[in-house]
Design a protein around this motif. Sequence first.
Motif, PDB file in Angstrom:
ATOM      1  N   ILE A 149       8.824   8.723  10.294  1.00  0.00           N
ATOM      2  CA  ILE A 149       7.617   8.140   9.700  1.00  0.00           C
ATOM      3  C   ILE A 149       6.969   9.180   8.793  1.00  0.00           C
ATOM      4  N   PHE A 150       6.755   8.803   7.544  1.00  0.00           N
ATOM      5  CA  PHE A 150       6.162   9.733   6.580  1.00  0.00           C
ATOM      6  C   PHE A 150       5.006   9.049   5.858  1.00  0.00           C
ATOM      7  N   ALA A 151       3.817   9.592   6.050  1.00  0.00           N
ATOM      8  CA  ALA A 151       2.646   9.125   5.312  1.00  0.00           C
ATOM      9  C   ALA A 151       2.614   9.852   3.973  1.00  0.00           C
ATOM     10  N   LEU A 152       2.629   9.100   2.890  1.00  0.00           N
ATOM     11  CA  LEU A 152       2.662   9.687   1.554  1.00  0.00           C
ATOM     12  C   LEU A 152       1.231   9.971   1.115  1.00  0.00           C
ATOM     13  N   VAL A 153       0.792  11.216   1.315  1.00  0.00           N
ATOM     14  CA  VAL A 153      -0.598  11.561   1.027  1.00  0.00           C
ATOM     15  C   VAL A 153      -0.727  12.574  -0.108  1.00  0.00           C
ATOM     16  N   ASN A 154       0.407  13.096  -0.611  1.00  0.00           N
ATOM     17  CA  ASN A 154       0.327  14.012  -1.752  1.00  0.00           C
ATOM     18  C   ASN A 154       1.601  13.877  -2.591  1.00  0.00           C
ATOM     19  N   SER A 168      13.633   3.808   8.671  1.00  0.00           N
ATOM     20  CA  SER A 168      12.606   4.822   8.514  1.00  0.00           C
ATOM     21  C   SER A 168      11.398   4.183   7.846  1.00  0.00           C
ATOM     22  N   TYR A 169      10.245   4.841   7.984  1.00  0.00           N
ATOM     23  CA  TYR A 169       9.017   4.370   7.357  1.00  0.00           C
ATOM     24  C   TYR A 169       8.485   5.455   6.433  1.00  0.00           C
ATOM     25  N   ALA A 170       8.168   5.097   5.198  1.00  0.00           N
ATOM     26  CA  ALA A 170       7.558   6.028   4.248  1.00  0.00           C
ATOM     27  C   ALA A 170       6.721   5.224   3.272  1.00  0.00           C
ATOM     28  N   ALA A 171       5.398   5.433   3.316  1.00  0.00           N
ATOM     29  CA  ALA A 171       4.511   4.650   2.448  1.00  0.00           C
ATOM     30  C   ALA A 171       3.134   5.298   2.428  1.00  0.00           C
ATOM     31  N   GLU A 172       2.296   4.839   1.500  1.00  0.00           N
ATOM     32  CA  GLU A 172       0.902   5.238   1.487  1.00  0.00           C
ATOM     33  C   GLU A 172       0.277   4.824   2.822  1.00  0.00           C
ATOM     34  N   PRO A 173      -0.729   5.570   3.310  1.00  0.00           N
ATOM     35  CA  PRO A 173      -1.251   5.314   4.660  1.00  0.00           C
ATOM     36  C   PRO A 173      -1.644   3.874   4.943  1.00  0.00           C
TER      37      PRO A 173
END
Length: 339
Positions: A249-254, A284-289
């Motif tokens: 899981i990846f929160a795309l914050v930058n 997998s998960y990767a997106a803006e919060p």
Amino acid sequence: MKKIGFLSFGHWTPSPQSQARSAADVLLQSIDLAVAAEELGADGAYFRVHHFARQLASPFPLLAAVGAKTSRIEIGTGVIDMRYENPFYMVEDASSADLIAGGRLQLGISRGSPEQVVDGWRHFGYQPAEGQTDADMGRQHAEVFLELLRGEGFARPNPNPMFPNPHGLLRLEPFSEGLRDRIWWGSGSDATAIWAAKMGMNLQSSTLKDDETGEPFHVQQARQIRAYRAAWKDAGHARAPRVSVSRSIFALVNDRDRAYFGGRQDADHVGMLDETTRAIFGRSYAAEPDVLIEQLRGDEAIAEADTLLLTVPNQLGVAYNAHVIEAILTHIAPALGWR
């Protein structure tokens, strides 16, 4: 509420693009990441175990070192392949690491998964008995390990020992009280999850399982967890069980997050784990919060579990992986009621 930790596969490669270029790099960075995760408020530091690979292998020196450097975080494995293990020696190693950590060890074990070499456990001196499979052997090693962790005497003492013995049959030492209740079984099927419940082990369910119904991965995994809990209740164990799932899981914050993981359109994958086993691999998960929160809200298995292990890209270095963990703890977990 959920416990949230990380799971590192401990890869290294002698490449300029990797922050972990040697076994020493991985081991030392694993300790540093556990310390950083504890400071961030994470609940667990877990490590994968693979043999004959440029990855973390023998786990107990690392677990002991992490235990000595931290004070609160749970320390575990996900998972140790029991086909390779001497249960007697393993009890001594695990108990020693647990005592150093003050009773924080959460030890994930399993019958093993596809590996780098053919029948690697044979090189460690193990061979299934006639009529057994290597999976049978792994489960048998696990059963012996669990029995030994009860701490009851079984060995007849020497009548002329070098040192005085306590009365009666002797057990393995050192012994760590309570470790037996902190053993987890890494299960890839409904049947082995039910077996783990009957044996009184906690459940680790990863991002891969047998494709038993053709449904989405998280739906099958949630059903597996419910079957496990029902079997646990039927077995009449006194304590409540624990269940973990692992996710990327990846929160795309930058911008760096977006460069590494942005634009990924991931989905479940289905393939053959071996010649006979059809497996499903979770997405997998990767997106803006804000998007990520809604995606995760629909993951039935995460909702069923009490512990979430975040698989981390360890070759990107300690600082970036600490950022990945912090982003989940800060931006995602509160919105979903995990914290």
